[in-house]
Write an enzyme that holds these catalytic residues in place. Structure first.
Site, PDB file in Angstrom:
ATOM      1  CE  LYS A 106      -4.502   0.668   0.257  1.00 44.61           C
ATOM      2  NZ  LYS A 106      -5.500  -0.350  -0.104  1.00 44.61           N
ATOM      3  N   GLY A 218     -20.754   6.473   2.608  1.00 41.42           N
ATOM      4  CA  GLY A 218     -19.725   6.824   1.624  1.00 41.42           C
ATOM      5  C   GLY A 218     -20.335   6.949   0.243  1.00 41.42           C
ATOM      6  N   GLY A 220     -18.072   7.585  -2.581  1.00 41.25           N
ATOM      7  CA  GLY A 220     -16.873   7.716  -3.424  1.00 41.25           C
ATOM      8  C   GLY A 220     -16.744   6.551  -4.385  1.00 41.25           C
ATOM      9  CG  ASN A 221     -12.837   5.636  -6.233  1.00 40.21           C
ATOM     10  OD1 ASN A 221     -13.309   6.370  -7.096  1.00 40.21           O
ATOM     11  ND2 ASN A 221     -11.561   5.662  -5.884  1.00 40.21           N
ATOM     12  CB  ALA A 222     -16.358   1.642  -2.523  1.00 38.17           C
ATOM     13  N   GLY A 223     -18.828   3.446  -2.567  1.00 31.73           N
ATOM     14  CA  GLY A 223     -20.208   3.651  -2.121  1.00 31.73           C
ATOM     15  C   GLY A 223     -21.153   4.107  -3.221  1.00 31.73           C
TER      16      GLY A 223
HETATM   17  N1  GLU Z   1      -7.207   0.064  -3.594  1.00 31.46           N
HETATM   18  C1  GLU Z   1      -7.913  -1.137  -3.875  1.00 31.46           C
HETATM   19  C2  GLU Z   1      -7.924  -2.043  -2.662  1.00 31.46           C
HETATM   20  O1  GLU Z   1      -7.756  -1.620  -1.538  1.00 31.46           O
HETATM   21  C3  GLU Z   1      -7.400  -1.809  -5.129  1.00 31.46           C
HETATM   22  C4  GLU Z   1      -5.965  -2.222  -5.051  1.00 31.46           C
HETATM   23  C5  GLU Z   1      -5.422  -2.705  -6.384  1.00 31.46           C
HETATM   24  O2  GLU Z   1      -6.172  -2.767  -7.338  1.00 31.46           O
HETATM   25  O3  GLU Z   1      -4.223  -3.008  -6.412  1.00 31.46           O
HETATM   26  O4  GLU Z   1      -8.169  -3.213  -2.777  1.00 31.46           O
END
Ligand code: GLU
Length: 421
Positions: A106, A218, A220-223
């Site tokens: 990460k 949320g 965003g990208n997920a919610g």
């Molecule tokens: N950020 C996303 C996660 O937490 C995707 C990570 C990725 O695709 O490498 O799973």
């Protein structure tokens, strides 16, 4: 009022618990308690006004026994190394549980992306890649988007890396725009994967998803996509949604388009005129069938776990439920499905993107969703089967612990075969 939590300690506690339950080898446990490599960078960036600002960034590569490390990059004003370390550990378990050939990593930069001009975001994205140099690469470590990072940021990072190595290297990063090596279906893949898990969980709990009441924390990208997909795929009724500024509620069910408009115009879904304004705390405690935390860490804690009224908690965010809260939910019979199962759709489709980049052969959206469904549904059943096996041995364990046991077992086996212990 919320307890101070150290995310990395929390992730170590979860691992310790799983290690004890599964009788993990001591050496394997010691290796898996700490990241393999921790990078901390101070990056000078020339801003649009000519001034140079120094930003701090991190990249934590947790474990690569099963393949190159993989995981997103967050741009966040309150980013900490501890959070990034915890998230890197969770990526390791996520990729192992999905059984895709990656380790976990990460990254993060301490910055406030909302106040940065596009030119500065570009300069910062490029500086991050330069500071990482050959510590990343399609065979080494493959970043992706996460909280407050976008496909455009990924495109700049890919471009910078390609300049460094002297040729186009699309496979260095995933979550890119379609025009430069992105995959069909990647934009809503996290939410889509979560929906496949929800479908399986509802079948198991005999919950009819049509008109089931849903609350989504949320937008965003997920919610945002979870809201849309839950309505479109299952005919579920989303009654509450929120973002960092507050939430919106309607007993009749909310209209996605109106909320998206309110968000675009005013910056928050809580300003939607046709809904009642609620707080994030109220949203979490709402009387619903399904609660989908899709924002950030530590939302369901010891303080509010006994007030959660949902039958299923679908953890689409990373780390929204603390270990203590997880235990309380389990004792209360709430089916809390762990983050690294529920939100693995993002990295699974990232894997597809990387495979497509390496082969220069691109799939249809239908191919992507079908393969995603197969992989994540298998991961769900691996977790449920492990939970049952432990129950038969007289040990009642939560789905999170079952998921840990599957994932940690796979990483430990790879390390053993490689001769690491
Ligand atoms: N950020 C996303 C996660 O937490 C995707 C990570 C990725 O695709 O490498 O799973």
């Amino acid at each position: 009022m919320r307890e101070e939590l150290d995310p990395f300690k929390e992730s170590q506690e979860q691992l310790d618990h799983a290690a004890e339950l599964m009788g993990l080898d001591k050496a394997a446990h010691a290796i898996l308690r700490e990241p393999m490599r921790e990078l901390e960078m101070n990056m000078p960036v020339k801003m649009h006004n000519g001034a140079t600002k120094v930003f701090k960034g991190f990249r934590i590569q947790y474990n690569n026994a099963r393949g190159p490390t993989k995981g997103g990059i967050r741009f966040h004003p309150q980013e900490t190394k501890s959070t990034v370390k915890a998230l890197a550990a969770w990526m390791t378990w996520k990729c192992a549980l999905a059984d895709i050939p990656y380790g976990g990593a990460k990254g993060g930069i301490i910055c406030d992306p909302k106040s940065l001009k596009p030119d500065d975001l570009e300069a910062l994205s490029r500086a991050y890649v330069r500071s990482l140099g050959d510590f990343i690469g399609p065979k080494v470590d493959i970043p992706a988007p996460d909280v407050y990072t976008t496909p455009q940021d990924m495109a700049w990072m890919m471009d910078e890396y390609s300049k460094i190595v002297g040729h186009n290297e699309f496979g260095v990063i995933t979550g890119k725009p379609l025009e430069v090596g992105g995959s069909e279906g990647r934009f809503d893949s996290t939410a889509m994967g979560g929906m496949y898990v929800l479908r399986e969980a509802a079948k198991m709990k005999r919950i009819n998803l049509r008109n089931a009441k849903v609350a989504v924390q949320g937008f965003g990208n997920a919610g945002n996509f979870a809201f849309n997909l839950a309505t479109r795929m299952f005919g579920a009724k989303v009654v509450a949604v929120s973002d960092s500024n507050g939430g919106a509620y309607s007993a009749k069910g909310l209209d996605w388009q109106r909320l998206a408009d309110a968000k675009a115009k005013t910056g928050s879904v809580s300003n939607c005129k046709s809904a009642e304004r609620i707080t994030n705390e109220e949203l979490l405690e709402m009387d619903v069938d399904i609660l989908i935390p899709s924002a950030i860490e530590n939302q369901i804690t010891e303080q509010n776990a006994d007030k959660i009224n949902a039958r299923i908690v679908l953890e689409l965010a990373n780390g929204p439920v603390t270990p203590a809260a997880d235990e309380i939910l389990f004792q209360r019979g709430v089916l809390d499905l762990p983050d690294f199962l529920v939100n693995s759709g993002g990295v699974i489709v990232s894997y597809f993107e990387w495979v497509q980049n390496i082969q220069s052969f691109y799939w249809t959206e239908d191919d992507v969703y079908k393969r995603l469904d197969a992989i994540i549904t298998k991961a769900f059943s691996d977790v449920m089967r492990t939970q049952r096996e432990y129950k038969d041995k007289g040990k009642k364990i939560s789905p999170r612990m079952a998921a840990y046991i599957v994932a940690v077992g796979r990483v430990a086996t790879a390390m053993k075969i490689r001769g690491w212990y």
